[in-house]
Design a protein around this motif. Structure first.
Motif, PDB file in Angstrom:
ATOM      1  N   CYS A  68       0.829  -1.199   0.000  1.00 41.82           N
ATOM      2  CA  CYS A  68       0.000   0.000   0.000  1.00 41.82           C
ATOM      3  C   CYS A  68       0.867   1.255   0.000  1.00 41.82           C
ATOM      4  O   CYS A  68       1.889   1.334   0.707  1.00 41.82           O
ATOM      5  CB  CYS A  68      -0.928   0.008   1.208  1.00 41.82           C
ATOM      6  N   SER A  71      -0.606   7.172   0.033  1.00 41.23           N
ATOM      7  CA  SER A  71      -1.889   7.792  -0.324  1.00 41.23           C
ATOM      8  C   SER A  71      -3.076   6.899   0.008  1.00 41.23           C
ATOM      9  O   SER A  71      -4.225   7.338  -0.067  1.00 41.23           O
ATOM     10  CB  SER A  71      -1.908   8.121  -1.817  1.00 41.23           C
ATOM     11  N   GLY A  72      -2.812   5.644   0.345  1.00 43.62           N
ATOM     12  CA  GLY A  72      -3.892   4.729   0.693  1.00 43.62           C
ATOM     13  C   GLY A  72      -4.203   3.704  -0.359  1.00 43.62           C
ATOM     14  O   GLY A  72      -4.873   2.703  -0.079  1.00 43.62           O
ATOM     15  N   GLU A  73      -3.757   3.934  -1.603  1.00 41.13           N
ATOM     16  CA  GLU A  73      -3.998   2.941  -2.657  1.00 41.13           C
ATOM     17  C   GLU A  73      -3.030   1.782  -2.508  1.00 41.13           C
ATOM     18  O   GLU A  73      -1.865   1.968  -2.144  1.00 41.13           O
ATOM     19  CB  GLU A  73      -3.829   3.581  -4.045  1.00 41.13           C
ATOM     20  N   THR A 206      -1.713   8.063 -14.551  1.00 45.63           N
ATOM     21  CA  THR A 206      -1.388   7.140 -13.461  1.00 45.63           C
ATOM     22  C   THR A 206      -1.519   5.711 -13.946  1.00 45.63           C
ATOM     23  O   THR A 206      -2.274   5.419 -14.876  1.00 45.63           O
ATOM     24  CB  THR A 206      -2.321   7.368 -12.255  1.00 45.63           C
TER      25      THR A 206
END
Length: 505
Positions: A68, A71-73, A206
């Motif tokens: 992970c 940023s949390g992704e 991205t």
């Protein structure tokens, strides 16, 4: 950049891959052995299946993430839906391993050692491919998706080509041709996927597939959708990217064909779900392409399957037709479309595994011990009168065919088709619903034709004093206990799904 690893979430992937490494090390430590490698492979698949259990209890919207970003992704995210796909793939691979046990441990020419060293090699290849299959639906970025898809594909090419040395030269040559066909389409598929991935990055800025996506170049996103869906359509055997399927299925060893028809399709659907969910939010034209692929696949697959006289080729074209049904819900904007496609795939995999188990059992019972390596008898005519001759095999086969056709008493097949159609009807895509309804009738004709052979009169034997022919045996060879166990378990699953249909997973 710091990554939070959370490797325990990746155990469904790591277990088969670590088992593959251990199999190769075991072959160095204990050479010329066969059974230990397959035992280790079975334990690796079972461990991976157990590791999916925590994910099955997750609530909607939750996922077990790994690698992970701040940023949390996460580059790996296993939701409840992903865990269902992973469990399906691992258990199906375990069924294939049990089904192939005798073939992968059989001695070479003259009872000596198999010169190809097949047992450790095929076990490691099957484990590696399964690890890739399990990783695909959890991919959170394009890099992970591409690597996992190739890991799920390339070992299967070797499995198709790595046949027994006791096979006749022409049969081995056909296996190589099937492997080349699979390799060629795999390379084309990867090229399309790589091009689509590049266009995705150019259009969105991205490589991540989750979360909100900002479209900087809408035209490039349309091209990305075309190439990504086309590349994955090769994997799922969707029309017009299906040409390798009947060739490779007919040429490969039957256990490998079973693997391609079941386990590999989990990777294909997993990849499509990942891509369609990412693209469908920002580009609805993707859904139109999926709808066209679904309609063409189920129609052509059923029409050609109606003309087949070989059970393996019939199942190959059945795979093409069933690919259309798996794709069908993904043509919808419904939030439950991915769950509907997964539900259908679970039923398809279970029924197809059962059909292949019976086909292999019947073929093994009607094949003579030919030193030239005569291939198993898989002609549709070899099933004539099976209900009278071997009812304990005929009845499970009938249940599997009825499930694939969507006919009672295999209620689970009926529910699967309703679940697949519901998102399409909910979105009002009436032309696709009409095509699906017509293909229900075509599918019934395909499988009832096979059933008519099974329940028909027993094929007459040779006249007294006549040459019995190369494929004649005095009586059916005994079916191994492990095959009866597979038949019983798979039949019980279809019956349980028919008595207590669960609908959407």
């Amino acid at each position: 950049m710091n990554l939070e690893l959370h490797l325990t979430a990746t155990l469904p992937v790591l277990a088969p891959l670590l088992a593959a490494v251990f199999v190769l090390l075991l072959d160095v430590a204990v050479p010329h052995r066969r059974e230990p490698h397959l035992i280790v492979a079975a334990l690796g698949l079972a461990a991976g299946a157990l590791a999916t259990v925590p994910g099955l209890g997750l609530a909607a919207g939750d996922a077990r993430g790994a690698f992970c970003l701040p940023s949390g992704e996460c580059l790996y995210a296993a939701s409840r839906l992903v865990s269902v796909l992973q469990l399906t793939a691992l258990l199906a691979a375990l069924v294939v391993l049990v089904l192939a046990w005798r073939d992968w441990t059989a001695p070479g020419p003259g009872g000596g050692r198999e010169t190809t060293g097949r047992s450790p090699v095929v076990a490691a290849l099957a484990l590696g491919a399964t690890g890739g299959v399990v990783a695909v639906p959890a991919a959170g970025d394009l890099g992970t998706l591409l690597v996992a898809l190739e890991l799920a594909t390339l070992p299967t090419v070797a499995l198709v080509a790595l046949v027994r040395t006791t096979w006749a030269p022409e049969r081995r040559a056909r296996a190589v041709e099937g492997a080349v066909s699979l390799l060629t389409t795999s390379l084309v598929s990867f090229a399309l996927l790589a091009l689509g991935a590049g266009l995705w990055v150019a259009a969105t800025g991205t490589a991540l597939l989750g979360g909100a996506t900002t479209v900087e170049q809408p035209a490039l996103l349309v091209l990305a959708a075309v190439f990504l869906v086309a590349g994955l359509a090769f994997k799922v055997s969707a029309v017009p990217f299906h040409a390798w399927t009947p060739i490779t299925y007919a040429a490969a060893p039957l256990p490998v064909t079973t693997y391609l028809a079941t386990v590999s399709k989990v990777a294909a659907l997993g990849g499509l779900i990942v891509v369609v969910q990412a693209l469908g939010v920002v580009d609805e034209t993707t859904l139109v392409g999926i709808a066209v692929l679904a309609a063409a696949s189920m129609t052509l697959g059923n029409l050609v399957a109606l003309t087949q006289t070989d059970t393996v080729r019939l199942l190959a074209w059945s795979t093409v037709a069933q690919a259309g049904w798996v794709l069908l819900p993904l043509a919808s904007l419904s939030s439950r479309a991915a769950h509907a496609a997964t539900s259908y795939l679970v039923v398809y995999v279970t029924a197809t595994l059962l059909a292949f188990v019976v086909v292999i059992a019947v073929a093994a019972a009607t094949t003579t011990a030919d030193p030239a390596g005569r291939p198993p008898v898989t002609a549709l005519a070899s099933h004539q009168g099976l209900l009278r001759a071997r009812p304990l095999l005929a009845l499970p086969l009938a249940l599997a065919l009825l499930a694939l056709a969507g006919l009672p008493p295999a209620v689970v097949g009926v529910v699967a088709k309703i679940v697949a159609l519901r998102p399409v009807l909910g979105d009002g895509i009436w032309w696709l619903a009409v095509v699906a309804a017509l293909n229900i009738a075509l599918g019934v004709a395909v499988y009832v034709r096979w059933l008519a052979v099974v329940v028909g009169p027993v094929r007459p034997g040779p006249a007294p004093g006549a040459d019995p022919g190369p494929d004649h045996v005095e009586g059916p060879a005994p079916t191994p206990a492990r095959v009866w166990v597979l038949v019983a378990v798979l039949t019980a699953l279809l019956l349980a799904g028919s008595v207590l249909p669960v609908g959407i997973v």
